[in-house]
Design a protein around this motif. Structure first.
Motif, PDB file in Angstrom:
ATOM      1  N   GLY A  35       0.407  -1.203  -0.059  1.00 13.01           N
ATOM      2  CA  GLY A  35       0.180   0.085   0.288  1.00 13.01           C
ATOM      3  C   GLY A  35       0.876   1.147  -0.119  1.00 13.01           C
ATOM      4  O   GLY A  35       0.169   2.362   0.170  1.00 13.01           O
ATOM      5  N   TYR A  36       2.253   1.259  -1.020  1.00  8.91           N
ATOM      6  CA  TYR A  36       2.849   2.070  -0.183  1.00  8.91           C
ATOM      7  C   TYR A  36       2.986   3.228  -1.433  1.00  8.91           C
ATOM      8  O   TYR A  36       3.886   4.591  -1.910  1.00  8.91           O
ATOM      9  N   VAL A  37       2.293   2.053  -3.129  1.00  8.71           N
ATOM     10  CA  VAL A  37       2.784   3.397  -4.078  1.00  8.71           C
ATOM     11  C   VAL A  37       1.968   4.848  -4.234  1.00  8.71           C
ATOM     12  O   VAL A  37       2.238   6.227  -4.196  1.00  8.71           O
ATOM     13  N   ALA A  38       0.316   4.242  -3.826  1.00  5.08           N
ATOM     14  CA  ALA A  38      -0.363   5.334  -3.644  1.00  5.08           C
ATOM     15  C   ALA A  38      -1.222   4.903  -1.900  1.00  5.08           C
ATOM     16  O   ALA A  38      -2.450   4.241  -2.019  1.00  5.08           O
ATOM     17  N   PRO A  39      -0.730   4.983  -1.296  1.00 10.51           N
ATOM     18  CA  PRO A  39      -1.083   5.860   0.027  1.00 10.51           C
ATOM     19  C   PRO A  39      -2.570   5.565   0.527  1.00 10.51           C
ATOM     20  O   PRO A  39      -3.102   5.189   1.605  1.00 10.51           O
ATOM     21  N   HIS A  40      -2.613   6.804  -0.051  1.00  9.78           N
ATOM     22  CA  HIS A  40      -4.356   7.640  -0.006  1.00  9.78           C
ATOM     23  C   HIS A  40      -5.591   5.960  -0.927  1.00  9.78           C
ATOM     24  O   HIS A  40      -6.503   6.647   0.324  1.00  9.78           O
ATOM     25  N   TRP A  41      -5.097   5.799  -1.126  1.00 11.35           N
ATOM     26  CA  TRP A  41      -5.794   4.425  -2.235  1.00 11.35           C
ATOM     27  C   TRP A  41      -6.569   3.719  -1.136  1.00 11.35           C
ATOM     28  O   TRP A  41      -6.145   3.139   0.290  1.00 11.35           O
ATOM     29  N   TRP A  45      -5.474  -1.636  -2.185  1.00 12.44           N
ATOM     30  CA  TRP A  45      -4.646  -1.437  -3.488  1.00 12.44           C
ATOM     31  C   TRP A  45      -3.409  -0.169  -2.464  1.00 12.44           C
ATOM     32  O   TRP A  45      -2.780   0.381  -2.482  1.00 12.44           O
ATOM     33  N   GLY A  46      -4.290   0.695  -1.591  1.00  5.42           N
ATOM     34  CA  GLY A  46      -4.076   1.200  -0.519  1.00  5.42           C
ATOM     35  C   GLY A  46      -3.997   1.001   0.827  1.00  5.42           C
ATOM     36  O   GLY A  46      -4.038   0.127   1.407  1.00  5.42           O
ATOM     37  N   GLN A  47      -3.430   3.002   1.544  1.00  5.05           N
ATOM     38  CA  GLN A  47      -3.603   2.030   3.089  1.00  5.05           C
ATOM     39  C   GLN A  47      -4.615   3.357   3.188  1.00  5.05           C
ATOM     40  O   GLN A  47      -4.937   3.184   5.338  1.00  5.05           O
ATOM     41  N   ASP A  48      -5.607   3.432   3.093  1.00  8.19           N
ATOM     42  CA  ASP A  48      -6.277   4.838   3.418  1.00  8.19           C
ATOM     43  C   ASP A  48      -5.771   6.053   4.227  1.00  8.19           C
ATOM     44  O   ASP A  48      -6.228   6.221   5.841  1.00  8.19           O
ATOM     45  N   ALA A  49      -4.615   6.096   3.895  1.00  7.81           N
ATOM     46  CA  ALA A  49      -3.582   7.241   5.068  1.00  7.81           C
ATOM     47  C   ALA A  49      -4.279   8.595   5.202  1.00  7.81           C
ATOM     48  O   ALA A  49      -4.897   8.417   4.212  1.00  7.81           O
ATOM     49  N   ASP A  50      -4.173   8.872   6.131  1.00 11.81           N
ATOM     50  CA  ASP A  50      -4.506  10.651   5.846  1.00 11.81           C
ATOM     51  C   ASP A  50      -3.376  11.826   4.982  1.00 11.81           C
ATOM     52  O   ASP A  50      -1.700  10.872   5.374  1.00 11.81           O
ATOM     53  N   ILE A  73       0.619   7.532 -15.972  1.00  5.33           N
ATOM     54  CA  ILE A  73      -0.837   8.051 -16.321  1.00  5.33           C
ATOM     55  C   ILE A  73      -1.664   6.801 -15.825  1.00  5.33           C
ATOM     56  O   ILE A  73      -2.781   6.999 -15.319  1.00  5.33           O
ATOM     57  N   GLY A  74      -0.173   5.532 -15.013  1.00  5.60           N
ATOM     58  CA  GLY A  74      -1.517   4.221 -14.621  1.00  5.60           C
ATOM     59  C   GLY A  74      -2.274   4.779 -13.230  1.00  5.60           C
ATOM     60  O   GLY A  74      -2.630   5.218 -12.788  1.00  5.60           O
ATOM     61  N   ILE A  75      -0.874   5.752 -12.317  1.00  2.06           N
ATOM     62  CA  ILE A  75      -1.341   5.481 -11.384  1.00  2.06           C
ATOM     63  C   ILE A  75      -2.218   6.338 -11.213  1.00  2.06           C
ATOM     64  O   ILE A  75      -2.440   7.362  -9.922  1.00  2.06           O
ATOM     65  N   GLY A  76      -1.699   7.977 -11.799  1.00  2.00           N
ATOM     66  CA  GLY A  76      -2.056   9.342 -11.583  1.00  2.00           C
ATOM     67  C   GLY A  76      -3.830   9.447 -12.094  1.00  2.00           C
ATOM     68  O   GLY A  76      -3.737  10.387 -11.631  1.00  2.00           O
ATOM     69  N   TRP A  77      -3.645   8.588 -12.834  1.00  2.00           N
ATOM     70  CA  TRP A  77      -4.817   9.215 -14.147  1.00  2.00           C
ATOM     71  C   TRP A  77      -5.953   7.748 -13.912  1.00  2.00           C
ATOM     72  O   TRP A  77      -7.316   8.284 -13.947  1.00  2.00           O
ATOM     73  N   ALA A  78      -4.970   7.276 -14.462  1.00  2.00           N
ATOM     74  CA  ALA A  78      -6.115   5.492 -14.951  1.00  2.00           C
ATOM     75  C   ALA A  78      -6.868   5.097 -13.491  1.00  2.00           C
ATOM     76  O   ALA A  78      -7.552   4.818 -13.591  1.00  2.00           O
ATOM     77  N   GLY A  79      -5.919   4.842 -12.824  1.00  2.00           N
ATOM     78  CA  GLY A  79      -5.950   4.410 -11.506  1.00  2.00           C
ATOM     79  C   GLY A  79      -7.151   5.030 -10.420  1.00  2.00           C
ATOM     80  O   GLY A  79      -8.012   4.124 -10.779  1.00  2.00           O
ATOM     81  N   PRO A  80      -6.921   6.114 -10.436  1.00  2.00           N
ATOM     82  CA  PRO A  80      -8.186   6.905  -9.771  1.00  2.00           C
ATOM     83  C   PRO A  80      -9.546   6.880 -10.200  1.00  2.00           C
ATOM     84  O   PRO A  80     -10.087   6.855  -9.849  1.00  2.00           O
ATOM     85  N   THR A  81      -9.450   6.969 -11.368  1.00  7.05           N
ATOM     86  CA  THR A  81     -11.109   6.696 -12.591  1.00  7.05           C
ATOM     87  C   THR A  81     -11.457   5.411 -12.330  1.00  7.05           C
ATOM     88  O   THR A  81     -12.910   5.173 -12.298  1.00  7.05           O
ATOM     89  N   ILE A  82     -10.693   4.114 -12.465  1.00  8.02           N
ATOM     90  CA  ILE A  82     -10.758   2.337 -13.071  1.00  8.02           C
ATOM     91  C   ILE A  82     -11.481   2.473 -10.973  1.00  8.02           C
ATOM     92  O   ILE A  82     -12.836   2.681 -10.906  1.00  8.02           O
ATOM     93  N   LEU A  83     -11.013   2.951 -10.022  1.00  5.08           N
ATOM     94  CA  LEU A  83     -10.898   3.345  -8.573  1.00  5.08           C
ATOM     95  C   LEU A  83     -12.369   3.823  -8.098  1.00  5.08           C
ATOM     96  O   LEU A  83     -13.867   3.294  -7.666  1.00  5.08           O
ATOM     97  N   LEU A  98      -1.279  -2.321 -12.444  1.00  5.94           N
ATOM     98  CA  LEU A  98      -0.742  -0.983 -12.284  1.00  5.94           C
ATOM     99  C   LEU A  98      -0.090  -0.650 -11.414  1.00  5.94           C
ATOM    100  O   LEU A  98       0.903   0.747 -11.681  1.00  5.94           O
ATOM    101  N   LEU A  99      -0.164  -0.584 -10.367  1.00  5.91           N
ATOM    102  CA  LEU A  99       0.266  -0.249  -8.853  1.00  5.91           C
ATOM    103  C   LEU A  99       2.103  -0.057  -8.866  1.00  5.91           C
ATOM    104  O   LEU A  99       2.882   0.581  -8.570  1.00  5.91           O
TER     105      LEU A  99
END
Length: 385
Positions: A35-41, A45-50, A73-83, A98-99
């Motif tokens: 969960g260290y690639v996108a911790p706020h996810w 996939w993430g850690q629900d990090a504040d 593009i995958g982590i910053g744009w595509a991933g959040p939209t799929i999420l 992707l992550l």
């Protein structure tokens, strides 16, 4: 409000350091699964990090010399939209690779006649049984030559208004009918591409969200794009930062010229303002909110800030600034020379500064939309209507 990060004895720091002790040279997959690639996810996939936890994780990874996978593009744009709008099957299939950086992504949005006016796109997607048949052309597609997948928007109902009748797809970049042509920059590099799609067949299961409702998802992607393009380094999140330049100046005894000192101080102020705005966008992401108009505000500031960084770096190089093999104070030319040549693109890519200012004017300041000049309306007449 205290914007300083927690001290060395903070439990969040200890948790990251303990993990790094067990994984001193972590792979992209190990970072993603932790969960260290996108911790706020959200998990898994993430850690629900504040915001503070996310910044602590960033700080500890940087301190340990650990880099996250490169898949902007995958982590910053595509991933959040799929999420945000993808099916569970799409999340399970695409998000972890992707992550981990195992599957690179690109963005198939802009077209020759639909750059800043993206809703004017002409690429068509026609349903044929369990597939969509795609025909059209995309341009300025970063990383297409390396990508396994692309996020694609295409018109599925040409009879609806231009911001409707658009659908959002996951496009395999090895599908028959896709041709990728390089666009060579004045830097000599090859970041961008043209992509031609001729009778490309995409499974209907690759539709993200509802058919004809893709424009709202495109706006989610563009909001995340503007956050991603304006984070980290001065070149759309990559390359050197203002602090890197300041470190170079400090290492060479500082600057005596009062005008240079003022410009250096201004760079530091800009970088701190951008850091604080980043906290706001991170907080919105953690709350499950898509990026708002503040993403446009930050992109405007970050793009112009990046140009300021490289303009000053060139000036600090003195007469050697006209050469492409010397940086400021003799610094790395690969870092500074390429950056100076690339910097003019910052205020164009990902939505021009003019477009971003229109978004701010309309959505933040409440100003009226652009007047239809063909109707010959004055501002006063437009406001009355």
């Amino acid at each position: 409000m205290d914007f300083d990060l927690p001290g060395d004895d903070h439990p969040d720091r200890k948790a990251v350091r303990d993990w790094l002790t067990e994984h001193p040279q972590p792979s992209g997959r190990q970072l993603a699964e932790a969960g260290y690639v996108a911790p706020h996810w959200p998990a898994p996939w993430g850690q629900d990090a504040d915001p503070i936890q996310q910044l602590v994780i960033d700080d500890e990874l940087k301190r340990a010399g650990v880099s996250r996978p490169m898949n902007p593009i995958g982590i910053g744009w595509a991933g959040p939209t799929i999420l945000h709008a993808g099916t569970q099957e799409q999340k399970d299939r695409y998000l972890m690779p992707l992550l981990a950086g195992e599957e690179v992504w690109c963005q198939l949005f802009s077209e020759p006649q639909a750059g800043s006016d993206l809703a004017n796109l002409g690429t068509r997607a026609v349903r044929d049984g369990d597939e969509y048949v795609i025909n059209g052309q995309k341009i300025w597609t970063s990383l297409a030559q390396f990508s396994a997948y692309g996020i694609l928007i295409a018109r599925t109902d040409p009879d609806q208004p231009k911001q409707q009748g658009v659908s959002y797809f996951i496009c395999p970049m090895d599908a028959p009918g896709i041709e990728i042509r390089p666009i060579i920059e004045m830097t000599g590099g090859h970041t961008f591409n043209e992509v031609f799609l001729t009778d490309v067949r995409i499974p209907a299961e690759n539709l993200v969200g509802e058919e004809n409702r893709g424009w709202s998802l495109a706006k989610v992607t563009l909001g995340n794009e503007r956050v991603s393009l304006s984070s980290g380094g001065a070149l759309w999140g990559m390359g050197p930062t203002a602090e890197d330049l300041l470190d170079v100046v400090r290492a060479h005894g500082g600057a005596d010229d009062p005008l240079l000192r003022q410009r250096l101080a201004q760079l530091h102020i800009e970088s701190q303002l951008l850091r604080l705005i980043r906290l706001r966008t991170v907080t919105a992401a953690i709350k499950g909110e898509p990026p708002g108009p503040e993403a446009s505000i930050r992109k405007i500031m970050a793009d112009e800030h990046g140009q300021h960084v490289f303009e000053l770096a060139k000036d600090l190089a003195g007469t050697a600034g006209v050469r492409d093999d010397v940086g400021p104070y003799g610094g790395d030319p690969a870092m500074w020379g390429h950056g100076f040549l690339f910097a003019p693109a910052l205020t164009i890519g990902g939505g021009t500064g003019v477009v971003q200012r229109n978004i701010i004017g309309e959505r933040v300041l409440g100003l009226p939309h652009d007047v239809d000049v063909e109707q010959g309306l004055s501002w006063a007449e437009a406001r009355r209507r």
